[in-house]
Design an enzyme around this catalytic site. Structure first.
Site, PDB file in Angstrom:
ATOM      1  N   ARG A  14     -38.977  30.488 -45.632  1.00 51.15           N
ATOM      2  CA  ARG A  14     -40.052  30.166 -46.602  1.00 51.15           C
ATOM      3  C   ARG A  14     -39.577  30.567 -48.006  1.00 51.15           C
ATOM      4  NH1 ARG A  14     -42.949  31.976 -50.831  1.00 51.15           N
ATOM      5  NH2 ARG A  14     -43.429  33.975 -49.830  1.00 51.15           N
ATOM      6  N   HIS A  74     -47.102  29.619 -44.530  1.00 53.62           N
ATOM      7  CA  HIS A  74     -47.536  30.166 -45.805  1.00 53.62           C
ATOM      8  C   HIS A  74     -48.303  29.071 -46.506  1.00 53.62           C
ATOM      9  CE1 HIS A  74     -46.511  31.700 -49.969  1.00 53.62           C
ATOM     10  NE2 HIS A  74     -46.806  32.823 -49.349  1.00 53.62           N
ATOM     11  N   ASP A  94     -50.273  32.880 -43.538  1.00 55.94           N
ATOM     12  CA  ASP A  94     -50.230  33.765 -44.704  1.00 55.94           C
ATOM     13  C   ASP A  94     -50.779  32.990 -45.890  1.00 55.94           C
ATOM     14  OD1 ASP A  94     -49.063  35.750 -43.213  1.00 55.94           O
ATOM     15  OD2 ASP A  94     -47.021  35.406 -43.950  1.00 55.94           O
ATOM     16  N   ARG A 134     -53.352  36.487 -42.920  1.00 55.37           N
ATOM     17  CA  ARG A 134     -53.042  37.466 -43.960  1.00 55.37           C
ATOM     18  C   ARG A 134     -53.494  36.893 -45.298  1.00 55.37           C
ATOM     19  NH1 ARG A 134     -47.934  37.250 -47.478  1.00 55.37           N
ATOM     20  NH2 ARG A 134     -49.280  35.562 -48.142  1.00 55.37           N
ATOM     21  N   SER A 136     -52.985  37.383 -49.409  1.00 53.75           N
ATOM     22  CA  SER A 136     -52.236  38.136 -50.408  1.00 53.75           C
ATOM     23  C   SER A 136     -52.545  37.654 -51.816  1.00 53.75           C
ATOM     24  CB  SER A 136     -50.750  38.055 -50.045  1.00 53.75           C
ATOM     25  OG  SER A 136     -49.963  37.717 -51.120  1.00 53.75           O
ATOM     26  N   HIS A 195     -44.483  42.325 -50.424  1.00 52.18           N
ATOM     27  CA  HIS A 195     -43.517  41.263 -50.736  1.00 52.18           C
ATOM     28  C   HIS A 195     -42.981  41.562 -52.127  1.00 52.18           C
ATOM     29  CE1 HIS A 195     -42.219  36.919 -50.816  1.00 52.18           C
ATOM     30  NE2 HIS A 195     -42.339  37.122 -52.125  1.00 52.18           N
ATOM     31  N   HIS A 291     -10.922  60.844 -50.671  1.00 55.82           N
ATOM     32  CA  HIS A 291     -11.916  60.262 -49.757  1.00 55.82           C
ATOM     33  C   HIS A 291     -11.263  59.941 -48.418  1.00 55.82           C
ATOM     34  CE1 HIS A 291     -15.292  59.066 -52.646  1.00 55.82           C
ATOM     35  NE2 HIS A 291     -14.426  59.764 -53.355  1.00 55.82           N
TER      36      HIS A 291
END
Ligand code: HCA
Ligand code: CU
Length: 390
Positions: A14, A74, A94, A134, A136, A195, A291
């Protein structure tokens, strides 16, 4: 703190499709989805079926692959979008709407009252269809806190599964995200998703801060691809969590990260960045002599992540002027050559001398070692021209 109990919402299919170079065919989307599923991400987020006819078809195809991961799509906050989404057979939707003054003024033109109303309508309808939902608020960081909380509280009262905080322009700092999530956590009962875009380099730190403050779901994409310079990368989030406690990410098939990063890099026509978390070409390469010596004694001296846990190997870089005699001796051992300390020190000086003049290759060092230990006296001057070999 929900570090022990988080889920990845993997959005390569997405947000990742919004990366400038991304064009995935159906078969490529299936490969990505299957590999992410094998890796063990909990959710796959797919492009809105409203975007185009093939986006709709691909959503249906992936939702019906029988993956372990739940599929989400979405959508904008419109009933027609939600209906189209339900038709694809995904496990959840979403929904997103812009709440910042910029987006309210220049994008959809709705007031907060109007947003609350449409949010309630869309969330209730999706819930009535028996799938996860969801909600948002796009551009949360530049939205008034009282505005987004009004929206979140309204959808929470309807039993929304998750609410999402979106740092759409990558502007938040870890402290701001922590504070926002913690405040929201104390006000609602739904799960919290984060997000975060990476415009100012905080996407991983912000995702981590969100988890520390009580978020449970983090959006990622492979290599972080997305709009502009993208979002929290899956591998980077894994590296961050592993460095806190490797147990946190033991639920994932970590050696598949390399394959995932390589696959997506190839499909979008980029290289894996040299400094990429875990899979960048120098992620497990040690160079300076000091190292190298310590790492040869105990890799944890300079490694927070164990390459073998990701199916990768560390590399000690020998052929340069910062090298040390422990590294040179170790290389000789790999070639089956025994060196005394004095020989190792003397040959290391020769490597440094040669490397002061030009870039050396490992072949150069190997040739030097073989010449000096394969019968010829260790004191004999290496033939620099011949050793160069290039
Ligand atoms: C978008 C914007 C978005 C949405 C994030 C979310 C963002 O492309 O629709 O749904 O939580 O960054 O705000 O990706
Ligand atoms: Cu985004």
């Amino acid at each position: 703190m929900s570090l022990e109990n988080f889920s990845v919402i993997e959005s390569t299919l997405r947000e990742g499709e919004q990366f400038v170079n991304a064009f995935f065919t159906t078969d490529q989307k299936i490969r990505i989805a299957q590999l992410l599923d094998q890796f063990g991400v909990e959710y796959l987020e797919l492009t809105s079926p409203y975007a185009s006819e093939s986006s709709f078809q691909d959503c249906c195809t992936i939702a019906n692959l029988g993956l372990k991961a739940k599929t989400l799509t979405h959508t904008r906050c419109h009933i027609e979008d939600a209906k189209r989404a339900i038709d694809t057979g995904v496990d959840g939707i979403d929904v997103v709407i812009g709440t910042s003054s910029y987006l309210r003024e220049f994008s959809h033109g709705k007031s907060i009252d109007a947003i609350v109303e449409i949010a309630q309508e869309v969330v209730s309808w999706i819930k009535s269809q028996g799938v996860e939902v969801r909600f948002s608020t796009e551009d949360s960081l530049r939205s008034a806190r009282e505005d987004i909380f009004r929206v979140y509280e309204a959808v929470d009262a309807l039993g929304v599964n998750r609410v999402g905080i979106a740092d759409t322009v990558g502007i938040g700092t870890p402290r701001q995200i922590y504070d926002l999530v913690a405040d929201l956590r104390s006000r609602i009962s739904a799960d919290i998703e984060f997000h975060g875009h990476n415009d100012s380099g905080c996407a991983i730190a912000n995702a981590y801060a969100a988890l520390e403050a009580g978020a449970t779901h983090i959006d990622t994409s492979v290599l972080g691809i997305g709009e502009r310079n993208g979002i929290t990368p899956l591998g980077g989030l894994v590296a961050r969590l592993y460095a806190t406690d490797s147990v946190l990410v033991e639920k994932y098939d970590l050696p598949l990260l390399k394959e995932l990063d390589s696959l997506v890099a190839e499909l979008v026509g980029i290289d894996i960045p040299f400094n990429n978390y875990i899979t960048g070409f120098s992620a497990f390469t040690h160079k300076a002599g000091i190292h190298a010596k310590a790492v040869l004694n105990n890799p944890s001296t300079y490694e927070a992540l164990k390459p073998e846990d990701f199916g990768l190997t560390r590399y000690i870089h020998v052929a340069h002027r910062l090298t040390g005699w422990n590294a040179v001796r170790n290389r000789a051992e790999q070639l089956g050559l025994e060196l005394t300390d004095d020989q190792a020190k003397m040959l290391t000086e020769k490597v440094k001398e040669m490397a002061d003049d030009r870039v050396l290759t490992l072949d150069d060092v190997d040739t030097l070692l073989r010449r000096n230990l394969g019968g010829e006296s260790a004191d004999s001057e290496p033939e620099l021209e011949a050793v160069a070999g290039d």
